[in-house]
Scaffold this active site. Sequence first.
Site, short mmCIF file in Angstrom:
data_model
loop_
_atom_site.label_atom_id
_atom_site.label_comp_id
_atom_site.label_asym_id
_atom_site.label_seq_id
_atom_site.Cartn_x
_atom_site.Cartn_y
_atom_site.Cartn_z
N LYS A 87 0.86 -1.20 0.00
CA LYS A 87 0.00 0.00 0.00
C LYS A 87 0.89 1.24 0.00
O LYS A 87 1.89 1.30 0.73
CB LYS A 87 -0.90 -0.02 1.24
CG LYS A 87 -1.89 1.13 1.33
CD LYS A 87 -2.76 0.99 2.57
CE LYS A 87 -3.80 2.10 2.67
NZ LYS A 87 -4.63 1.98 3.89
N SER A 162 -9.56 1.82 3.25
CA SER A 162 -8.77 2.59 2.33
C SER A 162 -7.75 1.75 1.54
O SER A 162 -7.22 2.23 0.56
CB SER A 162 -8.02 3.69 3.08
OG SER A 162 -7.14 3.10 4.03
N SER A 186 -9.50 -0.54 7.51
CA SER A 186 -9.03 -0.49 6.12
C SER A 186 -8.30 -1.71 5.60
O SER A 186 -7.96 -1.75 4.42
CB SER A 186 -8.14 0.73 5.92
OG SER A 186 -8.94 1.87 5.82
N1 GLN Z 1 -12.68 4.29 6.77
C1 GLN Z 1 -12.05 4.73 7.97
C2 GLN Z 1 -11.65 6.17 7.80
O1 GLN Z 1 -11.95 6.72 6.81
C3 GLN Z 1 -10.87 3.87 8.27
C4 GLN Z 1 -9.74 4.12 7.39
C5 GLN Z 1 -8.56 3.27 7.71
O2 GLN Z 1 -8.69 2.25 8.39
N2 GLN Z 1 -7.42 3.70 7.25
O3 GLN Z 1 -11.05 6.75 8.65
#
Ligand code: GLN
Length: 508
Positions: A87, A162, A186
């Site tokens: 990532k 994400s 995420s």
């Molecule tokens: N969807 C959550 C956010 O937008 C978690 C994102 C993540 O785990 N990086 O903060």
Amino acid sequence: MTTNKIAGLANTVPSIDSIRSAIAERRTTAFAVAEDYFARIKKEDAEIGAFLTLSEDRAMAQVERIHKLAVAGDPLPPLAGVPIAIKDVMVTRGVRTTAGSKILENFIPPYDCTAVARLEAAGAVVLGKLNCDEFAMGSSTENSAYRPVRNPRDKTRVPGGSSGGSAAAVAAGMAVATLGSDTGGSIRQPASFCGVVGLKPTYGRVSRYGLIAFASSLDHIGPFANTVKDAALVLRTIAGRDPMDATSAEVPVPDYVAELEKPLKATTHDGSGGTSPEGKLRVGVAKEYFGSGLDTEVLAAVEKAIQKLALLGCEIVPVSLPHTEYAIPAYYIVATAEASANLARYDGVRYGFRAKGAKTLAEMYRETRDGGFGMEVKRRIMLGTYALSAGYYDAYYLKAQKVRTLLTRDFDEAFKKVDVIAAPTAPTAAFKLGEKVDDPLAMYLADIYTVTANLAGIPGISVPCGETREGLPIGLQIFGRHFDESTVLRVAYAYEQDQGRSRGARPV
Ligand code: GLN
């Protein structure tokens, strides 16, 4: 099919062990494997959009090292020649790292993230960097400053976020395993949306050195893979104390792979304060994870999976996690507060993008941040700055931290009675691209079942447990005690073995 036709490998989805042994036994070469994966990426990824940068030079240098060992008949390291991808929130020396943001569009880091360095030291071949929501903020990968990622299982839908690129790359057979980051879900939520395995370890289990910070007390690095065993292998490689991260824990790392086959027995406490080594492994089920908002097909699949765990010899025990309903609001205060502090460093002086033509320093800061950050990132910086500002700190930030403690205590209480807790990973299967982009609050609810594990720091895995009528994957989530990834993996493995199929082998 996601099958990669590598000479010398059986016509199934390649696993870490199958690739390593094919290279060791000279049925194929590290070159052939890497070329096959790069060819596949070049063919498939135009449509999917999982990769932001390919690191062919770096991959080929590693391939050469592995090839020399194989030719000499030397023992190969555990991930020798295995194509992986990272990532783009983890820094890679000499390879562009963007965090999905325009503000880091041309950033070439001078050092490697520890998790990446450990994978490479174990022989893995880094193919490239994976698309993600900007600074990992999002649940659909539509917040990437570059392009959205499409779900390989249904290209009209999001892969989750994400770490959408990390999930999609594995699901489409463009990497054997990938790394993602999980701040509020995420890793687990995109794994669930794409039909692969995704594991968020305990906070402190994997070094965050070289992970571009979003919310430092919630950020975790973890693996995506086609199988639980491959996820265990990657975790074993990246886990453990790192002097470069003071929050990485000095806790011994078990051999997660060797422990997979152990019988499903209770681990420690039986609720009375004693131990019951001969007892059944107890799986907690909390009604708070099965309330309104949960899609009926997801509910049915997860209930069926829990019944399956009972048939496999587990005892199903009702538990209560009474503060769950406060998790999303608490998460969005803590996460945005920490993000507002972490993102202060992108000022046009130290890193990447700098706005041109500004007349004063203040103007340069302002224009750099205005032009470099996307909408969601700006929204979070504003929310977080507000929550931390004098006069509001006690009302918001401090309150959220107290709620966090209550949520952690809920889990502590539950884990006196059970060894793991089973729940859905996400309330729905993958949604359509564009469906939630204009409704941040609806987007935030995609993490309703995952953020709790980040607030409490406990490990959680998502393992595929079925499909909707439309053929969209559904994920079963399994939480465990702090530093007890072994039990989480073991339960997921027993379930997966019983399902008797490997995720990636299914048609895309
Ligand atoms: N969807 C959550 C956010 O937008 C978690 C994102 C993540 O785990 N990086 O903060």
